[in-house]
Design a protein around this motif. Structure first.
Motif, PDB file in Angstrom:
ATOM      1  N   PRO A   8     -37.364 -22.343  41.579  1.00 40.91           N
ATOM      2  CA  PRO A   8     -37.985 -21.025  41.755  1.00 40.91           C
ATOM      3  C   PRO A   8     -38.269 -20.695  43.224  1.00 40.91           C
ATOM      4  O   PRO A   8     -38.148 -19.544  43.628  1.00 40.91           O
ATOM      5  CB  PRO A   8     -39.294 -21.133  40.959  1.00 40.91           C
ATOM      6  CG  PRO A   8     -39.077 -22.244  39.991  1.00 40.91           C
ATOM      7  CD  PRO A   8     -38.092 -23.182  40.621  1.00 40.91           C
ATOM      8  N   GLU A   9     -38.621 -21.722  44.029  1.00 35.76           N
ATOM      9  CA  GLU A   9     -38.924 -21.469  45.448  1.00 35.76           C
ATOM     10  C   GLU A   9     -37.711 -20.865  46.165  1.00 35.76           C
ATOM     11  O   GLU A   9     -37.844 -19.926  46.948  1.00 35.76           O
ATOM     12  CB  GLU A   9     -39.326 -22.772  46.163  1.00 35.76           C
ATOM     13  CG  GLU A   9     -40.705 -23.293  45.820  1.00 35.76           C
ATOM     14  CD  GLU A   9     -40.741 -24.050  44.497  1.00 35.76           C
ATOM     15  OE1 GLU A   9     -39.693 -24.161  43.832  1.00 35.76           O
ATOM     16  OE2 GLU A   9     -41.839 -24.531  44.137  1.00 35.76           O
ATOM     17  N   SER A  10     -36.513 -21.423  45.889  1.00 33.15           N
ATOM     18  CA  SER A  10     -35.304 -20.922  46.552  1.00 33.15           C
ATOM     19  C   SER A  10     -34.855 -19.597  45.939  1.00 33.15           C
ATOM     20  O   SER A  10     -34.418 -18.689  46.653  1.00 33.15           O
ATOM     21  CB  SER A  10     -34.173 -21.947  46.437  1.00 33.15           C
ATOM     22  OG  SER A  10     -34.625 -23.207  46.866  1.00 33.15           O
ATOM     23  N   LEU A  11     -34.961 -19.498  44.609  1.00 33.66           N
ATOM     24  CA  LEU A  11     -34.590 -18.248  43.936  1.00 33.66           C
ATOM     25  C   LEU A  11     -35.420 -17.093  44.472  1.00 33.66           C
ATOM     26  O   LEU A  11     -34.893 -15.991  44.687  1.00 33.66           O
ATOM     27  CB  LEU A  11     -34.833 -18.365  42.427  1.00 33.66           C
ATOM     28  CG  LEU A  11     -33.707 -18.892  41.549  1.00 33.66           C
ATOM     29  CD1 LEU A  11     -34.121 -18.786  40.092  1.00 33.66           C
ATOM     30  CD2 LEU A  11     -32.411 -18.125  41.800  1.00 33.66           C
ATOM     31  N   SER A 192     -46.578 -16.641  33.955  1.00 34.75           N
ATOM     32  CA  SER A 192     -45.543 -16.335  34.948  1.00 34.75           C
ATOM     33  C   SER A 192     -44.387 -17.318  34.754  1.00 34.75           C
ATOM     34  O   SER A 192     -44.589 -18.420  34.240  1.00 34.75           O
ATOM     35  CB  SER A 192     -46.055 -16.376  36.395  1.00 34.75           C
ATOM     36  OG  SER A 192     -45.914 -17.677  36.941  1.00 34.75           O
ATOM     37  N   PRO A 193     -43.176 -16.946  35.204  1.00 31.97           N
ATOM     38  CA  PRO A 193     -42.036 -17.852  34.998  1.00 31.97           C
ATOM     39  C   PRO A 193     -42.180 -19.164  35.755  1.00 31.97           C
ATOM     40  O   PRO A 193     -41.433 -20.102  35.492  1.00 31.97           O
ATOM     41  CB  PRO A 193     -40.839 -17.034  35.514  1.00 31.97           C
ATOM     42  CG  PRO A 193     -41.409 -15.946  36.341  1.00 31.97           C
ATOM     43  CD  PRO A 193     -42.775 -15.667  35.813  1.00 31.97           C
ATOM     44  N   VAL A 194     -43.112 -19.252  36.689  1.00 31.61           N
ATOM     45  CA  VAL A 194     -43.320 -20.520  37.404  1.00 31.61           C
ATOM     46  C   VAL A 194     -43.886 -21.572  36.445  1.00 31.61           C
ATOM     47  O   VAL A 194     -43.528 -22.745  36.516  1.00 31.61           O
ATOM     48  CB  VAL A 194     -44.258 -20.315  38.612  1.00 31.61           C
ATOM     49  CG1 VAL A 194     -44.526 -21.634  39.325  1.00 31.61           C
ATOM     50  CG2 VAL A 194     -43.666 -19.292  39.568  1.00 31.61           C
ATOM     51  N   PRO A 262     -43.887 -18.637  43.775  1.00 38.30           N
ATOM     52  CA  PRO A 262     -44.078 -20.044  43.407  1.00 38.30           C
ATOM     53  C   PRO A 262     -45.235 -20.707  44.160  1.00 38.30           C
ATOM     54  O   PRO A 262     -45.999 -21.482  43.572  1.00 38.30           O
ATOM     55  CB  PRO A 262     -42.731 -20.684  43.775  1.00 38.30           C
ATOM     56  CG  PRO A 262     -41.751 -19.543  43.707  1.00 38.30           C
ATOM     57  CD  PRO A 262     -42.511 -18.361  44.230  1.00 38.30           C
ATOM     58  N   MET A 263     -45.392 -20.387  45.459  1.00 35.51           N
ATOM     59  CA  MET A 263     -46.499 -20.993  46.225  1.00 35.51           C
ATOM     60  C   MET A 263     -47.841 -20.458  45.773  1.00 35.51           C
ATOM     61  O   MET A 263     -48.806 -21.217  45.654  1.00 35.51           O
ATOM     62  CB  MET A 263     -46.367 -20.697  47.725  1.00 35.51           C
ATOM     63  CG  MET A 263     -45.260 -21.411  48.392  1.00 35.51           C
ATOM     64  SD  MET A 263     -43.729 -20.541  48.010  1.00 35.51           S
ATOM     65  CE  MET A 263     -42.659 -21.317  49.169  1.00 35.51           C
ATOM     66  N   ARG A 264     -47.902 -19.159  45.536  1.00 39.53           N
ATOM     67  CA  ARG A 264     -49.178 -18.573  45.100  1.00 39.53           C
ATOM     68  C   ARG A 264     -49.601 -19.180  43.764  1.00 39.53           C
ATOM     69  O   ARG A 264     -50.748 -19.598  43.584  1.00 39.53           O
ATOM     70  CB  ARG A 264     -49.038 -17.042  44.953  1.00 39.53           C
ATOM     71  CG  ARG A 264     -49.017 -16.300  46.272  1.00 39.53           C
ATOM     72  CD  ARG A 264     -49.036 -14.790  46.074  1.00 39.53           C
ATOM     73  NE  ARG A 264     -47.769 -14.207  45.658  1.00 39.53           N
ATOM     74  CZ  ARG A 264     -47.469 -13.767  44.451  1.00 39.53           C
ATOM     75  NH1 ARG A 264     -48.357 -13.828  43.480  1.00 39.53           N
ATOM     76  NH2 ARG A 264     -46.277 -13.248  44.193  1.00 39.53           N
ATOM     77  N   VAL A 265     -48.671 -19.226  42.814  1.00 35.76           N
ATOM     78  CA  VAL A 265     -49.018 -19.715  41.476  1.00 35.76           C
ATOM     79  C   VAL A 265     -49.383 -21.205  41.532  1.00 35.76           C
ATOM     80  O   VAL A 265     -50.310 -21.645  40.851  1.00 35.76           O
ATOM     81  CB  VAL A 265     -47.879 -19.434  40.473  1.00 35.76           C
ATOM     82  CG1 VAL A 265     -48.111 -20.153  39.160  1.00 35.76           C
ATOM     83  CG2 VAL A 265     -47.761 -17.932  40.238  1.00 35.76           C
ATOM     84  N   GLY A 310     -51.870 -22.478  34.487  1.00 34.86           N
ATOM     85  CA  GLY A 310     -51.994 -21.118  34.984  1.00 34.86           C
ATOM     86  C   GLY A 310     -53.266 -20.900  35.776  1.00 34.86           C
ATOM     87  O   GLY A 310     -54.072 -21.825  35.953  1.00 34.86           O
ATOM     88  N   GLY A 311     -53.453 -19.681  36.252  1.00 30.32           N
ATOM     89  CA  GLY A 311     -54.564 -19.375  37.145  1.00 30.32           C
ATOM     90  C   GLY A 311     -55.795 -18.796  36.469  1.00 30.32           C
ATOM     91  O   GLY A 311     -56.769 -18.456  37.133  1.00 30.32           O
ATOM     92  N   VAL A 312     -55.749 -18.650  35.131  1.00 27.98           N
ATOM     93  CA  VAL A 312     -56.870 -18.011  34.429  1.00 27.98           C
ATOM     94  C   VAL A 312     -57.579 -19.023  33.534  1.00 27.98           C
ATOM     95  O   VAL A 312     -56.936 -19.797  32.836  1.00 27.98           O
ATOM     96  CB  VAL A 312     -56.369 -16.832  33.560  1.00 27.98           C
ATOM     97  CG1 VAL A 312     -57.552 -16.139  32.871  1.00 27.98           C
ATOM     98  CG2 VAL A 312     -55.585 -15.834  34.391  1.00 27.98           C
ATOM     99  N   LEU A 313     -58.921 -18.997  33.580  1.00 28.01           N
ATOM    100  CA  LEU A 313     -59.719 -19.782  32.635  1.00 28.01           C
ATOM    101  C   LEU A 313     -60.850 -18.883  32.155  1.00 28.01           C
ATOM    102  O   LEU A 313     -61.111 -17.834  32.740  1.00 28.01           O
ATOM    103  CB  LEU A 313     -60.279 -21.041  33.291  1.00 28.01           C
ATOM    104  CG  LEU A 313     -61.215 -20.841  34.480  1.00 28.01           C
ATOM    105  CD1 LEU A 313     -62.310 -21.899  34.460  1.00 28.01           C
ATOM    106  CD2 LEU A 313     -60.434 -20.916  35.786  1.00 28.01           C
TER     107      LEU A 313
END
Ligand SMILES: *Cc1c(COP(=O)(O)O)cnc(C)c1O
Length: 401
Positions: A8-11, A192-194, A262-265, A310-313
């Motif tokens: 994903p990073e390269s895509l 997210s797809p990550v 990808p980095m953010r997620v 993921g980023g939500v709890l």
């Protein structure tokens, strides 16, 4: 090298380029914004071709535009899908997809827990057009199977779901649908797809609010649906009639945001897990909902189908419903770094006291059915330091009880 073999990073950096026809790629590294509403033809033969070719990006901008096309190429590759359609919003993507796939007399199986806008479409709009809807508890895969009827055309799932992060077994749902020729649609916004690629488990259509993680900067509204070319073309033909197209500037902003997805997620995953672990051991908190915690009832499923939680709890405050309700409100008000706002997936940490949002429009029974405890606070991790966020929460907990 095939784009599909890239991480994903390269895509995210190169996946918007045309790999089959490299000569068609713009030499400008940043994508051009095409604000034109309409495009001219050189002769009537070309005009006829523009008007009749599906998904022509240089005809009339409600049909598409080159900036949008570049963004769609990347979104499709991130979701491991042959095609993608970018739309006006997450709800634009959901409503257009449902209206394209369903007709009067069809039956849909969906979840009791969905994003509230989706829940309203399923409860009011679809039935008003003669579509039958059955809602099931997503945590038991057999529930989807038991709800099937001879006229079932579509299964709609959302995992993790809002706000209690309950999961749907993607492989199980895809399997039972495939065996009966029923289409499957998954809202992948939270993961997210990550973190999760539903198509790798056999799901047909993957949809997301690009407003959240994909855009990632709280500065755009858009939605996307990914799947086989033929189905996406059908949804596109409905989007022309419904006018749920995206603006070229929004497509540009989304592409810019996607570069760092990808980095953010990755950081949001790590921060959410750290906060979940911290809050789980606090006496003020009765329950933490986060799929990557060993205490989550579907932890094993999370390990099977997600890279990370993921980023939500979300948390439920201790001390009973009445006490916990007031503590939750004081906690949210006492936070200094985390902002009190709807939405998620941006660079800022956002919290919402869900009951404050819904108590005016839903009955206590409806709130309970949607998994919204009066004591529940949803936390969507941003990109601040996890240590600073934890300190902010520690102080707010002390002030709230
Ligand atoms: C926000 C959201 C939507 C709706 O997206 P918009 O871009 O606000 O229209 C749909 N599903 C989920 C899970 C969401 O979080």
């Amino acid at each position: 090298m095939q784009p599909t073999s890239l991480s994903p990073e390269s895509l995210a950096i190169h996946g918007d380029l045309d790999w089959e026809h490299p000569e068609r790629n713009d030499t400008a590294l940043a994508p051009a914004i095409y604000p034109a509403s309409t495009y001219s033809a050189r002769d009537s033969a070309e005009f006829a071709e523009m008007a009749n070719a599906p998904r022509h990006v240089r005809y009339y901008a409600r049909y598409g535009n080159p900036t949008q096309e570049r963004c769609e190429r990347l979104l499709a590759r991130l979701e491991n899908a042959p095609a993608a359609l970018l739309l006006s919003s997450g709800m634009g993507a959901i409503s257009t997809t449902l209206l394209a796939l369903l007709k009067a007399g069809d039956h849909v199986v969906a979840q009791t827990a969905h994003y509230m806008g989706t829940a309203k479409l399923l409860a009011d709009l679809l039935p008003s057009f003669g579509v039958e809807v059955t809602l099931v508890d997503q945590r038991v895969p057999e529930n989807f199977e038991r709800a099937l009827k001879p006229n079932t055309r579509l299964i709609v799932a959302e995992t993790p779901s809002n706000p209690t992060l309950a999961l749907t077994d993607l492989a199980a749902v895809a399997g039972l649908a495939r065996a009966r020729n029923i289409l499957t649609l998954v809202d992948n916004t939270f993961a997210s797809p990550v973190n999760q690629k539903p198509r790798d488990f056999g799901i047909d259509l993957v949809l997301a609010s690009a407003t959240k993680y994909l855009g990632g900067h709280s500065d755009l509204i858009a939605g996307v649906v990914c799947g086989e070319e033929k189905i996406i073309e059908n949804i596109w033909s409905r989007s022309i009639a419904l006018g749920t197209n995206v603006s070229p500037f929004t497509a540009f902003l989304l592409l810019r945001g996607l570069r760092t997805l990808p980095m953010r997620v990755a950081q949001q995953n790590a921060t959410a897990l750290a906060l979940a672990r911290f809050l789980e051991h606090r006496p003020e908190i009765a329950r933490v909902h986060y799929p990557e915690l060993e205490s989550h009832p579907q932890y094993a499923l999370c390990q099977r189908q997600m890279q990370h939680g993921g980023g939500v709890l979300s948390v439920e405050f201790a001390g009973g419903v009445e006490n916990g309700y007031h503590t939750a409100k004081r906690f949210v008000a006492a936070l200094k770094l985390a902002r009190h706002a709807v939405s998620l997936g941006g660079v800022e940490t956002l919290v919402v006291h869900a009951a404050s949002m819904w108590e005016a429009s839903l009955t206590p029974e409806q709130m309970q059915a949607a998994g919204i405890s009066p004591t529940l606070v949803r936390i969507a991790a941003g990109l601040e330091s996890a240590a600073d966020l934890r300190a902010d929460m520690e102080t707010a907990l002390g002030e709230a009880v």
